[in-house]
Design a protein around this motif. Structure first.
Motif, PDB file in Angstrom:
ATOM      1  N   SER A  95      31.366  51.679  47.216  1.00  0.00           N
ATOM      2  CA  SER A  95      31.240  50.683  46.146  1.00  0.00           C
ATOM      3  C   SER A  95      32.145  49.490  46.463  1.00  0.00           C
ATOM      4  CB  SER A  95      31.669  51.282  44.820  1.00  0.00           C
ATOM      5  OG  SER A  95      33.085  51.414  44.798  1.00  0.00           O
ATOM      6  N   GLU A  96      31.935  48.418  45.713  1.00  0.00           N
ATOM      7  CA  GLU A  96      32.771  47.216  45.843  1.00  0.00           C
ATOM      8  C   GLU A  96      34.256  47.578  45.761  1.00  0.00           C
ATOM      9  OE1 GLU A  96      31.756  44.372  42.778  1.00  0.00           O
ATOM     10  OE2 GLU A  96      33.784  43.531  42.795  1.00  0.00           O
ATOM     11  N   PHE A  97      34.587  48.474  44.806  1.00  0.00           N
ATOM     12  CA  PHE A  97      36.004  48.776  44.582  1.00  0.00           C
ATOM     13  C   PHE A  97      36.566  49.659  45.676  1.00  0.00           C
ATOM     14  CE2 PHE A  97      33.921  47.726  40.616  1.00  0.00           C
ATOM     15  CZ  PHE A  97      34.632  46.575  40.319  1.00  0.00           C
ATOM     16  N   GLU A  98      35.691  50.546  46.243  1.00  0.00           N
ATOM     17  CA  GLU A  98      36.137  51.349  47.387  1.00  0.00           C
ATOM     18  C   GLU A  98      36.390  50.452  48.600  1.00  0.00           C
ATOM     19  OE1 GLU A  98      34.018  55.610  46.246  1.00  0.00           O
ATOM     20  OE2 GLU A  98      32.903  54.067  47.334  1.00  0.00           O
ATOM     21  N   ILE A  99      35.537  49.461  48.800  1.00  0.00           N
ATOM     22  CA  ILE A  99      35.744  48.531  49.924  1.00  0.00           C
ATOM     23  C   ILE A  99      37.088  47.822  49.776  1.00  0.00           C
ATOM     24  CG2 ILE A  99      34.953  46.361  50.980  1.00  0.00           C
ATOM     25  CD1 ILE A  99      32.091  47.206  50.277  1.00  0.00           C
ATOM     26  N   ILE A 100      37.337  47.311  48.580  1.00  0.00           N
ATOM     27  CA  ILE A 100      38.601  46.589  48.366  1.00  0.00           C
ATOM     28  C   ILE A 100      39.781  47.522  48.615  1.00  0.00           C
ATOM     29  CG2 ILE A 100      40.021  45.395  46.649  1.00  0.00           C
ATOM     30  CD1 ILE A 100      37.312  44.559  45.301  1.00  0.00           C
ATOM     31  N   ARG A 101      39.729  48.730  48.026  1.00  0.00           N
ATOM     32  CA  ARG A 101      40.862  49.659  48.157  1.00  0.00           C
ATOM     33  C   ARG A 101      41.057  50.059  49.616  1.00  0.00           C
ATOM     34  NH1 ARG A 101      39.275  53.902  45.310  1.00  0.00           N
ATOM     35  NH2 ARG A 101      38.840  52.550  43.536  1.00  0.00           N
ATOM     36  N   GLY A 106      50.297  42.000  43.528  1.00  0.00           N
ATOM     37  CA  GLY A 106      49.278  41.741  44.539  1.00  0.00           C
ATOM     38  C   GLY A 106      47.887  42.127  44.063  1.00  0.00           C
ATOM     39  N   VAL A 107      47.068  42.688  44.970  1.00  0.00           N
ATOM     40  CA  VAL A 107      45.688  43.070  44.662  1.00  0.00           C
ATOM     41  C   VAL A 107      45.665  44.130  43.561  1.00  0.00           C
ATOM     42  CG1 VAL A 107      43.672  44.293  45.592  1.00  0.00           C
ATOM     43  CG2 VAL A 107      44.808  42.523  46.960  1.00  0.00           C
ATOM     44  N   GLY A 108      44.712  44.018  42.622  1.00  0.00           N
ATOM     45  CA  GLY A 108      44.512  45.078  41.641  1.00  0.00           C
ATOM     46  C   GLY A 108      44.542  44.630  40.202  1.00  0.00           C
ATOM     47  N   ASP A 109      45.012  43.431  39.920  1.00  0.00           N
ATOM     48  CA  ASP A 109      45.001  42.941  38.533  1.00  0.00           C
ATOM     49  C   ASP A 109      44.058  41.741  38.463  1.00  0.00           C
ATOM     50  OD1 ASP A 109      45.813  42.384  35.799  1.00  0.00           O
ATOM     51  OD2 ASP A 109      47.615  43.558  36.263  1.00  0.00           O
ATOM     52  N   ASP A 110      44.047  41.065  37.340  1.00  0.00           N
ATOM     53  CA  ASP A 110      43.142  39.922  37.187  1.00  0.00           C
ATOM     54  C   ASP A 110      43.613  38.704  37.963  1.00  0.00           C
ATOM     55  OD1 ASP A 110      41.270  41.159  35.403  1.00  0.00           O
ATOM     56  OD2 ASP A 110      42.908  41.193  33.959  1.00  0.00           O
ATOM     57  N   ALA A 111      44.885  38.652  38.254  1.00  0.00           N
ATOM     58  CA  ALA A 111      45.441  37.579  39.086  1.00  0.00           C
ATOM     59  C   ALA A 111      46.698  38.101  39.753  1.00  0.00           C
ATOM     60  CB  ALA A 111      45.764  36.346  38.238  1.00  0.00           C
ATOM     61  N   THR A 158      44.418  34.541  49.623  1.00  0.00           N
ATOM     62  CA  THR A 158      43.346  35.282  48.954  1.00  0.00           C
ATOM     63  C   THR A 158      42.107  35.189  49.840  1.00  0.00           C
ATOM     64  OG1 THR A 158      42.533  33.399  47.675  1.00  0.00           O
ATOM     65  CG2 THR A 158      44.262  34.738  46.660  1.00  0.00           C
ATOM     66  N   LEU A 159      41.205  36.140  49.663  1.00  0.00           N
ATOM     67  CA  LEU A 159      40.041  36.256  50.547  1.00  0.00           C
ATOM     68  C   LEU A 159      38.795  36.534  49.714  1.00  0.00           C
ATOM     69  CD1 LEU A 159      38.676  36.777  53.333  1.00  0.00           C
ATOM     70  CD2 LEU A 159      39.495  39.143  53.154  1.00  0.00           C
ATOM     71  N   ALA A 160      37.853  35.593  49.686  1.00  0.00           N
ATOM     72  CA  ALA A 160      36.581  35.801  48.993  1.00  0.00           C
ATOM     73  C   ALA A 160      35.509  36.050  50.049  1.00  0.00           C
ATOM     74  CB  ALA A 160      36.243  34.587  48.138  1.00  0.00           C
ATOM     75  N   ILE A 182      46.952  38.776  48.679  1.00  0.00           N
ATOM     76  CA  ILE A 182      47.312  39.121  47.299  1.00  0.00           C
ATOM     77  C   ILE A 182      46.120  39.097  46.353  1.00  0.00           C
ATOM     78  CG2 ILE A 182      49.724  38.410  47.506  1.00  0.00           C
ATOM     79  CD1 ILE A 182      48.890  35.747  46.150  1.00  0.00           C
ATOM     80  N   GLY A 183      44.901  38.874  46.858  1.00  0.00           N
ATOM     81  CA  GLY A 183      43.755  38.900  45.959  1.00  0.00           C
ATOM     82  C   GLY A 183      42.513  38.386  46.653  1.00  0.00           C
ATOM     83  N   GLY A 184      41.439  38.331  45.894  1.00  0.00           N
ATOM     84  CA  GLY A 184      40.197  37.839  46.481  1.00  0.00           C
ATOM     85  C   GLY A 184      39.014  38.181  45.606  1.00  0.00           C
ATOM     86  N   ASP A 185      37.845  38.165  46.216  1.00  0.00           N
ATOM     87  CA  ASP A 185      36.629  38.523  45.506  1.00  0.00           C
ATOM     88  C   ASP A 185      35.655  39.063  46.543  1.00  0.00           C
ATOM     89  OD1 ASP A 185      35.270  38.808  43.117  1.00  0.00           O
ATOM     90  OD2 ASP A 185      34.261  36.871  43.299  1.00  0.00           O
ATOM     91  N   THR A 186      34.872  40.050  46.154  1.00  0.00           N
ATOM     92  CA  THR A 186      33.938  40.663  47.091  1.00  0.00           C
ATOM     93  C   THR A 186      32.596  40.762  46.411  1.00  0.00           C
ATOM     94  OG1 THR A 186      35.782  41.961  47.964  1.00  0.00           O
ATOM     95  CG2 THR A 186      33.575  42.664  48.592  1.00  0.00           C
ATOM     96  N   THR A 187      31.575  40.189  47.050  1.00  0.00           N
ATOM     97  CA  THR A 187      30.273  40.179  46.394  1.00  0.00           C
ATOM     98  C   THR A 187      29.170  40.313  47.435  1.00  0.00           C
ATOM     99  OG1 THR A 187      28.854  38.905  44.927  1.00  0.00           O
ATOM    100  CG2 THR A 187      30.249  37.656  46.370  1.00  0.00           C
TER     101      THR A 187
END
Ligand code: ADP
Ligand code: MG
Length: 310
Positions: free
Chosen positions: A4-10, A23-28, A84-86, A116-121
């Motif tokens: 899933s998207e969240f498994e990829i990020i983790r 870092g990664v894991g919250d809204d910002a 950050t990485l989108a 420290i963050g990003g978006d995956t789609t």
């Protein structure tokens, strides 16, 4: 089964970010700048079919996506700290994502940058990195600071990346195209020495032109003094070399101006900056760029890269 998207990020993108408050894991993410520092922010978008081919090596893409952003920090004299990485991904291809992350994090670690963050789609393959860096207040290297009489300098060697596009079999040129080395240490060393700086992403003449426009100056450059990628020695095509050196993009070297009083000091920076430095011309009053050949004749500057050119 595809992750899933969240498994990829983790699995691939959640790494310790000890210098960030969050870092990664919250809204910002949350970061704190050092005392007396300003935040430098830059972003670059890489699209499949436009900036890289569908069969591009994923590890090298991970490297390049971060490298082009680090180069923007270098050109500002800023120290890169966070990114950050989108990502747009057509599918959850773990081999591809793993290699991409390897290339990205290998470079991030070398330069002390934390993701420290990003978006995956899901969607057409695209890579957008936003980089955050720090620079002492008032010390950033702007395009607007060049003054008549300043020397013009170039780091490393020019034209290799453009040659890599035309001659993919040439190993040195291909390395320059796919694995650029951002000049971060040089940028930091230039903070108190250079008057203006830019990185060569669209071509030497075009990028230097941005300094001239912003600084309301002209410049004269001697083609013979421009440092050229060693790969041209085996090519023996003067017109091709000129086009690559003057208008080839993707080299990610720094072009900068500095007062002649700093000349000795700058010439000595090469060792600590990890790159050669060449003095290639001078800023003058007026406008426009003049490039002269060995006989003092003017070379018409070829056009650099423009995404919206017909
Ligand atoms: P939101 O719904 O707020 O956009 P997401 O569910 O998209 O949050 O992302 C969850 C967390 O994972 C966020 O902290 C986000 O910054 C991070 N994240 C998402 N994609 C990536 C990525 N490719 N690299 C790094 N962090 C990412
Ligand atoms: Mg999101």
């Amino acid at each position: 089964m595809q992750p899933s998207e969240f498994e990829i990020i983790r699995r691939y993108f959640e790494r310790p970010a000890p210098s960030a408050l969050l870092g990664v894991g919250d809204d910002a993410a949350l970061v704190r700048l050092g005392e007396g520092m300003e935040l430098a922010v830059s972003t670059d978008l890489l699209l499949e079919g436009r900036h890289f081919r569908p069969d591009a090596d994923a590890r090298k893409l991970g490297h390049k996506a971060l490298a082009v952003n680090l180069s923007d920090m270098a050109a500002m004299g800023a120290s890169p700290r966070w990114a950050t990485l989108a990502l747009g991904l057509p599918e959850a291809d773990e081999a591809w994502i793993g290699s991409f992350a390897d290339g990205f994090f290998a470079l991030a670690q070398r330069f002390g940058v934390e993701l420290i963050g990003g978006d995956t789609t899901r969607g057409p393959r695209s890579i957008c990195v936003c980089i955050l860096g720090e620079v002492p207040a008032g010390k950033a290297l702007r395009r607007s600071g060049a003054r008549p009489g300043d020397d013009l300098w170039v780091s490393g060697r020019l034209g290799g990346a453009a040659l890599g596009l035309l001659r993919p079999g040439n190993a040195e040129a291909a390395r320059r195209l796919h694995e650029p080395e951002p000049r971060v240490a040089l940028g930091e060393l230039l903070r108190d020495r250079a008057s203006a700086a830019i990185d060569v992403s669209d071509g030497f003449c075009q990028d230097l032109g941005h300094i001239l426009e912003r600084s309301r100056c002209g410049a004269t450059v001697h083609y013979e003094l421009l440092p050229k990628c060693a790969a041209f020695a085996g090519v023996q095509d003067v017109a091709l070399e000129r086009r690559c050196v003057l208008a080839g993009g993707d080299d990610y070297e720094l072009v900068f101006s500095a007062p002649p009083a700093a000349r000795q000091d700058i010439a000595k920076l090469a060792a600590s900056a990890g790159t050669d430095l060449a003095r290639v011309g001078a800023i003058r009053a007026g406008e426009g760029l003049v490039v002269l050949d060995g006989e003092g004749r003017e070379i018409a500057p070829p056009r650099g890269y423009d995404h919206f050119a017909p």
